[in-house]
Motif scaffolding. Structure first.
Motif, PDB file in Angstrom:
ATOM      1  N   GLY A   9     -56.486  22.740   4.752  1.00 20.58           N
ATOM      2  CA  GLY A   9     -56.660  23.223   6.105  1.00 20.58           C
ATOM      3  C   GLY A   9     -58.035  23.820   6.317  1.00 20.58           C
ATOM      4  O   GLY A   9     -58.819  23.986   5.380  1.00 20.58           O
ATOM      5  N   GLY A  10     -58.345  24.137   7.575  1.00 23.02           N
ATOM      6  CA  GLY A  10     -59.630  24.721   7.894  1.00 23.02           C
ATOM      7  C   GLY A  10     -59.976  24.557   9.353  1.00 23.02           C
ATOM      8  O   GLY A  10     -59.130  24.207  10.180  1.00 23.02           O
ATOM      9  N   LEU A  11     -61.247  24.816   9.671  1.00 26.02           N
ATOM     10  CA  LEU A  11     -61.762  24.712  11.032  1.00 26.02           C
ATOM     11  C   LEU A  11     -62.437  23.362  11.214  1.00 26.02           C
ATOM     12  O   LEU A  11     -63.286  22.966  10.407  1.00 26.02           O
ATOM     13  N   VAL A  12     -62.082  22.653  12.280  1.00 26.82           N
ATOM     14  CA  VAL A  12     -62.659  21.345  12.566  1.00 26.82           C
ATOM     15  C   VAL A  12     -62.876  21.213  14.071  1.00 26.82           C
ATOM     16  O   VAL A  12     -62.134  21.788  14.867  1.00 26.82           O
ATOM     17  N   GLN A  13     -63.914  20.463  14.460  1.00 23.92           N
ATOM     18  CA  GLN A  13     -64.189  20.243  15.875  1.00 23.92           C
ATOM     19  C   GLN A  13     -63.249  19.200  16.464  1.00 23.92           C
ATOM     20  O   GLN A  13     -62.717  18.351  15.742  1.00 23.92           O
ATOM     21  N   PRO A  14     -63.006  19.241  17.777  1.00 27.25           N
ATOM     22  CA  PRO A  14     -62.200  18.199  18.407  1.00 27.25           C
ATOM     23  C   PRO A  14     -62.738  16.812  18.078  1.00 27.25           C
ATOM     24  O   PRO A  14     -63.947  16.581  18.089  1.00 27.25           O
ATOM     25  N   GLY A  15     -61.821  15.888  17.775  1.00 21.10           N
ATOM     26  CA  GLY A  15     -62.196  14.546  17.371  1.00 21.10           C
ATOM     27  C   GLY A  15     -62.398  14.387  15.883  1.00 21.10           C
ATOM     28  O   GLY A  15     -62.548  13.255  15.398  1.00 21.10           O
ATOM     29  N   GLY A  16     -62.387  15.478  15.151  1.00 20.81           N
ATOM     30  CA  GLY A  16     -62.598  15.435  13.719  1.00 20.81           C
ATOM     31  C   GLY A  16     -61.349  15.073  12.942  1.00 20.81           C
ATOM     32  O   GLY A  16     -60.288  14.797  13.514  1.00 20.81           O
ATOM     33  N   SER A  17     -61.483  15.100  11.615  1.00 21.06           N
ATOM     34  CA  SER A  17     -60.395  14.702  10.722  1.00 21.06           C
ATOM     35  C   SER A  17     -60.210  15.719   9.608  1.00 21.06           C
ATOM     36  O   SER A  17     -61.149  16.406   9.206  1.00 21.06           O
ATOM     37  N   SER A  84     -58.702  12.220  14.918  1.00 27.32           N
ATOM     38  CA  SER A  84     -58.780  12.468  16.363  1.00 27.32           C
ATOM     39  C   SER A  84     -58.093  13.775  16.741  1.00 27.32           C
ATOM     40  O   SER A  84     -57.301  13.838  17.682  1.00 27.32           O
ATOM     41  N   LEU A  85     -58.411  14.821  16.013  1.00 29.08           N
ATOM     42  CA  LEU A  85     -57.739  16.101  16.214  1.00 29.08           C
ATOM     43  C   LEU A  85     -58.082  16.711  17.566  1.00 29.08           C
ATOM     44  O   LEU A  85     -59.202  16.576  18.062  1.00 29.08           O
ATOM     45  N   LYS A  86     -57.093  17.374  18.151  1.00 26.28           N
ATOM     46  CA  LYS A  86     -57.210  18.006  19.454  1.00 26.28           C
ATOM     47  C   LYS A  86     -56.969  19.503  19.326  1.00 26.28           C
ATOM     48  O   LYS A  86     -56.311  19.948  18.382  1.00 26.28           O
ATOM     49  N   PRO A  87     -57.478  20.305  20.272  1.00 26.38           N
ATOM     50  CA  PRO A  87     -57.221  21.746  20.211  1.00 26.38           C
ATOM     51  C   PRO A  87     -55.737  22.092  20.130  1.00 26.38           C
ATOM     52  O   PRO A  87     -55.374  23.066  19.461  1.00 26.38           O
ATOM     53  N   GLU A  88     -54.879  21.308  20.768  1.00 24.53           N
ATOM     54  CA  GLU A  88     -53.453  21.567  20.726  1.00 24.53           C
ATOM     55  C   GLU A  88     -52.818  21.290  19.370  1.00 24.53           C
ATOM     56  O   GLU A  88     -51.640  21.589  19.161  1.00 24.53           O
ATOM     57  N   ASP A  89     -53.578  20.711  18.433  1.00 26.52           N
ATOM     58  CA  ASP A  89     -53.102  20.540  17.068  1.00 26.52           C
ATOM     59  C   ASP A  89     -53.247  21.816  16.245  1.00 26.52           C
ATOM     60  O   ASP A  89     -52.783  21.865  15.105  1.00 26.52           O
ATOM     61  N   THR A  90     -53.891  22.827  16.795  1.00 30.09           N
ATOM     62  CA  THR A  90     -54.069  24.094  16.087  1.00 30.09           C
ATOM     63  C   THR A  90     -52.715  24.712  15.768  1.00 30.09           C
ATOM     64  O   THR A  90     -51.899  24.939  16.660  1.00 30.09           O
ATOM     65  N   ALA A  91     -52.473  24.983  14.492  1.00 33.90           N
ATOM     66  CA  ALA A  91     -51.190  25.512  14.039  1.00 33.90           C
ATOM     67  C   ALA A  91     -51.269  25.796  12.550  1.00 33.90           C
ATOM     68  O   ALA A  91     -52.233  25.424  11.879  1.00 33.90           O
ATOM     69  N   VAL A  92     -50.229  26.443  12.037  1.00 35.58           N
ATOM     70  CA  VAL A  92     -50.027  26.530  10.602  1.00 35.58           C
ATOM     71  C   VAL A  92     -49.197  25.326  10.191  1.00 35.58           C
ATOM     72  O   VAL A  92     -48.142  25.062  10.773  1.00 35.58           O
ATOM     73  N   GLY A 114     -47.840  27.389   3.709  1.00 38.22           N
ATOM     74  CA  GLY A 114     -48.534  27.033   4.928  1.00 38.22           C
ATOM     75  C   GLY A 114     -50.040  27.057   4.781  1.00 38.22           C
ATOM     76  O   GLY A 114     -50.592  27.810   3.978  1.00 38.22           O
ATOM     77  N   THR A 115     -50.722  26.216   5.558  1.00 39.75           N
ATOM     78  CA  THR A 115     -52.174  26.195   5.601  1.00 39.75           C
ATOM     79  C   THR A 115     -52.624  26.107   7.057  1.00 39.75           C
ATOM     80  O   THR A 115     -52.074  25.339   7.846  1.00 39.75           O
ATOM     81  N   GLN A 116     -53.610  26.919   7.424  1.00 44.79           N
ATOM     82  CA  GLN A 116     -54.057  27.012   8.813  1.00 44.79           C
ATOM     83  C   GLN A 116     -54.986  25.855   9.168  1.00 44.79           C
ATOM     84  O   GLN A 116     -55.946  25.567   8.443  1.00 44.79           O
ATOM     85  N   VAL A 117     -54.705  25.207  10.290  1.00 42.14           N
ATOM     86  CA  VAL A 117     -55.580  24.192  10.864  1.00 42.14           C
ATOM     87  C   VAL A 117     -56.008  24.673  12.242  1.00 42.14           C
ATOM     88  O   VAL A 117     -55.162  24.941  13.096  1.00 42.14           O
ATOM     89  N   THR A 118     -57.314  24.807  12.452  1.00 39.44           N
ATOM     90  CA  THR A 118     -57.849  25.250  13.732  1.00 39.44           C
ATOM     91  C   THR A 118     -58.803  24.194  14.264  1.00 39.44           C
ATOM     92  O   THR A 118     -59.771  23.827  13.590  1.00 39.44           O
ATOM     93  N   VAL A 119     -58.539  23.695  15.468  1.00 44.60           N
ATOM     94  CA  VAL A 119     -59.359  22.671  16.104  1.00 44.60           C
ATOM     95  C   VAL A 119     -60.059  23.326  17.293  1.00 44.60           C
ATOM     96  O   VAL A 119     -59.419  23.657  18.293  1.00 44.60           O
ATOM     97  N   SER A 120     -61.366  23.514  17.174  1.00 42.98           N
ATOM     98  CA  SER A 120     -62.113  24.232  18.203  1.00 42.98           C
ATOM     99  C   SER A 120     -63.593  23.879  18.116  1.00 42.98           C
ATOM    100  O   SER A 120     -64.118  23.633  17.033  1.00 42.98           O
ATOM    101  N   SER A 121     -64.262  23.851  19.267  1.00 46.71           N
ATOM    102  CA  SER A 121     -65.697  23.640  19.311  1.00 46.71           C
ATOM    103  C   SER A 121     -66.451  24.952  19.400  1.00 46.71           C
ATOM    104  O   SER A 121     -67.665  24.994  19.340  1.00 46.71           O
TER     105      SER A 121
END
Length: 121
Positions: A9-17, A84-92, A114-121
């Protein structure tokens, strides 16, 4: 005696993988169905995808072809490839496994931490 540990898990920009991994360890006789779930703030935990020992999988409708579940039985590991990650995919994100433990009379459903996934620019 058996535990599941997620990673990736981690921080990724929208559209990332991202690719998540979950490995089981301990006195394992056999791992049956494995799956990935997620829980966003203020929402209930929801199933993403599940996969059998022989690789038969089922996905939630919201995945829409973006996520792929796979497993490596020799490594006791299940993966979730997310594109193709979206901000709404943000979750544990949590992994789950139905495990037969040697010496235990019935199988047990186990969860990772659990592992945190955050999708944000």
């Amino acid at each position: 005696q058996v535990q599941l540990v997620e990673s990736g898990g981690g921080l990724v920009q929208p559209g990332g993988s991202l690719r998540l991994s979950c490995t089981a360890s301990g006195s394992i006789f056999r791992i049956n169905v494995m799956g990935w779930y997620r829980q966003a703030p203020g929402k209930e935990r929801e199933v993403i995808a599940v996969i059998s020992r022989v690789g038969s999988s089922n996905y939630a409708d919201f995945v829409k072809g973006r996520f792929t579940i796979s497993r490596d039985n020799a490594k006791n590991t299940v993966y979730l490839q997310m594109t193709s990650l979206k901000p709404e995919d943000t979750a544990v994100y949590y992994c789950n496994a139905d495990v037969d433990i040697r010496g235990v009379p019935s199988s047990r459903g186990l969860w990772g931490q659990g592992t945190q996934v955050t999708v944000s620019s």
